[in-house]
Write a protein that holds these residues in place. Structure first.
Motif, PDB file in Angstrom:
ATOM      1  N   ALA A  19     -13.750   6.182  -6.394  1.00 11.45           N
ATOM      2  CA  ALA A  19     -13.886   5.468  -4.872  1.00 11.45           C
ATOM      3  C   ALA A  19     -14.173   6.420  -4.007  1.00 11.45           C
ATOM      4  O   ALA A  19     -13.878   7.622  -3.887  1.00 11.45           O
ATOM      5  CB  ALA A  19     -12.290   4.857  -4.795  1.00 11.45           C
ATOM      6  N   LEU A  82      -8.866   2.053  -4.903  1.00  9.09           N
ATOM      7  CA  LEU A  82      -9.629   1.455  -4.138  1.00  9.09           C
ATOM      8  C   LEU A  82      -8.988   0.422  -3.283  1.00  9.09           C
ATOM      9  O   LEU A  82      -9.133   0.364  -1.900  1.00  9.09           O
ATOM     10  CB  LEU A  82     -10.635   0.721  -5.066  1.00  9.09           C
ATOM     11  N   PRO A  83      -8.075  -0.404  -3.739  1.00  7.46           N
ATOM     12  CA  PRO A  83      -7.292  -1.301  -2.639  1.00  7.46           C
ATOM     13  C   PRO A  83      -6.574  -0.691  -1.675  1.00  7.46           C
ATOM     14  O   PRO A  83      -6.393  -1.204  -0.509  1.00  7.46           O
ATOM     15  CB  PRO A  83      -6.260  -2.119  -3.713  1.00  7.46           C
ATOM     16  N   VAL A 174     -16.997  -3.249  -4.650  1.00  7.40           N
ATOM     17  CA  VAL A 174     -15.546  -3.042  -4.031  1.00  7.40           C
ATOM     18  C   VAL A 174     -15.072  -4.259  -3.672  1.00  7.40           C
ATOM     19  O   VAL A 174     -13.777  -4.549  -4.127  1.00  7.40           O
ATOM     20  CB  VAL A 174     -15.787  -1.924  -2.947  1.00  7.40           C
ATOM     21  N   ASP A 177     -14.051  -6.031  -6.843  1.00 11.84           N
ATOM     22  CA  ASP A 177     -12.853  -5.342  -7.789  1.00 11.84           C
ATOM     23  C   ASP A 177     -11.660  -4.962  -6.969  1.00 11.84           C
ATOM     24  O   ASP A 177     -10.523  -5.391  -7.799  1.00 11.84           O
ATOM     25  CB  ASP A 177     -13.358  -4.117  -8.168  1.00 11.84           C
ATOM     26  N   ALA A 178     -11.679  -4.996  -5.838  1.00 10.78           N
ATOM     27  CA  ALA A 178     -10.471  -4.741  -4.960  1.00 10.78           C
ATOM     28  C   ALA A 178      -9.880  -5.891  -4.111  1.00 10.78           C
ATOM     29  O   ALA A 178      -8.739  -5.984  -3.894  1.00 10.78           O
ATOM     30  CB  ALA A 178     -10.670  -3.491  -4.199  1.00 10.78           C
ATOM     31  N   CYS A 183      -5.946  -7.455  -5.481  1.00 10.72           N
ATOM     32  CA  CYS A 183      -5.247  -6.130  -5.411  1.00 10.72           C
ATOM     33  C   CYS A 183      -5.058  -5.758  -3.972  1.00 10.72           C
ATOM     34  O   CYS A 183      -3.967  -4.852  -3.705  1.00 10.72           O
ATOM     35  CB  CYS A 183      -5.816  -5.226  -6.353  1.00 10.72           C
ATOM     36  N   SER A 184      -5.808  -6.021  -3.036  1.00 12.37           N
ATOM     37  CA  SER A 184      -5.777  -5.485  -1.744  1.00 12.37           C
ATOM     38  C   SER A 184      -4.981  -6.105  -1.011  1.00 12.37           C
ATOM     39  O   SER A 184      -4.958  -7.581  -1.245  1.00 12.37           O
ATOM     40  CB  SER A 184      -7.342  -5.444  -1.044  1.00 12.37           C
TER      41      SER A 184
END
Length: 332
Positions: A19, A82-83, A174, A177-178, A183-184
């Motif tokens: 990341a 990443l999150p 990003v 995925d995040a 997840c974020s």
């Protein structure tokens, strides 16, 4: 005639995924040389303190290919985090910069530290400093392109410089995925999807912009990002359609729990209790709870529906048109 020897094509290991966080100070070169040194040092300190406040000290201390760019900074971390680079790090960075502003103003009243940030992900080499190509690759290039996208400049230029100190852009991957994964800590609807077009670089891609503390006037030309709920996949189970029922009981809704209106209007489902109450010269239909859903021709639907559409769990009262008396005001 000499036949050249064929060199067999071989595969090579894929570099580890990282990341990538890249930040850049707004209008850095507009400051006098002496102030640029101050901003350079405070930028790095702000990042360090933001990582610490976000309980990510280990990531800062063990960052891959950390590098100062003079007016910015680059760090690589494990992709699993990443999150956390999005939230809480960006919000913490906004707070740290806010705390630093009085010190900057004391040194020079016109000096400010505001940051554009970009987050990307992808395979990037990392030898721990043993080689010179650490962090070099397509993922790093894309992150820098996102950093320089017009959308981030717009977010900074249209905002209050005393209030909005950070604007961050995410690459498509990003964001998927995040953020869309859930997840974020920042919901998808708080991002604006814009276009990162840099014709002189031959680059065009989506960018997802998040401003931790927007100020009045902050704008990003684009659309609301994909909502939190993922789209229904093709072939997935669909809810049963509401069947048309033209019977008196269904249309009146006096004792039933479902009121179906079909045709050009579509389907309108009104659940829970329905009750007619006579008040003087008119009758009101009281609904408790239920969800109103209108499909099809919306203009037609609203042209033929009187009273509000209940979309929550409270009480709804539909006021039908009643006869006007010459000696009274019939406005509701």
């Amino acid at each position: 005639m000499v036949v050249p020897q064929r060199t067999p094509r071989t595969s090579v290991p894929l570099p580890p995924y990282h990341a990538v966080l890249v930040v850049d100070a707004e209008k850095f070169s507009h400051n006098p040389s002496q102030d640029q040194g101050t901003l350079h040092n405070m930028l790095r300190d702000a990042l360090r303190m933001a990582f610490e406040d976000a309980d990510l000290t280990r990531l800062w201390e063990n960052a891959s290919f950390p590098q100062s760019t003079g007016d910015g900074y680059i760090v690589g971390v494990e992709p699993a985090y990443l999150p956390f680079l999005i939230h809480p790090l960006m919000d913490k960075l906004q707070s740290v910069l806010d705390e630093m502003q009085p010190s900057l103003a004391y040194a020079n009243r016109s000096m400010r530290l505001r940051l554009r940030a970009a987050i990307g992900v992808g395979p990037l080499p990392n030898s721990g400093g043993a080689r010179n190509d650490d962090g070099i690759g397509a993922a790093m290039n894309e992150t820098h392109r996102i950093l320089n996208s017009p959308a981030l400049y717009e977010a900074m230029n249209t905002s209050d410089p005393e209030t909005t100190l950070v604007a961050v852009g995410l690459t498509q991957r990003v964001f998927e995925d995040a953020v869309l994964s859930g997840c974020s800590g920042v919901r998808a609807r708080l991002f604006t999807k814009a276009s990162a077009d840099l014709p002189n670089k031959g680059f065009s891609a989506p960018v997802y912009v998040y401003v931790p503390r927007p100020s009045p006037g902050t704008t990003v030309t684009g659309t609301l990002a994909t909502p939190d709920a993922p789209p229904t996949e093709s072939g997935a189970d669909q809810p049963e359609p509401v069947q048309e029922d033209t019977s008196k009981e269904a249309s009146s809704g006096s004792d039933g729990s479902t009121n179906n209106n079909s045709g050009t209007v579509g389907n309108l489902v009104q659940g829970r209790d329905l009750k007619d109450v006579t008040l003087g010269d008119r009758t009101e239909t009281h609904h408790h709870g239920g969800i109103g859903g209108i499909n099809g021709n919306v203009e037609t639907a609203f042209g033929s529906v009187h009273g509000p559409v209940n979309t929550g769990s409270g009480d709804q009262v539909n006021h039908p048109k009643h006869r006007r008396r010459d000696d009274e005001d019939t406005a509701s």
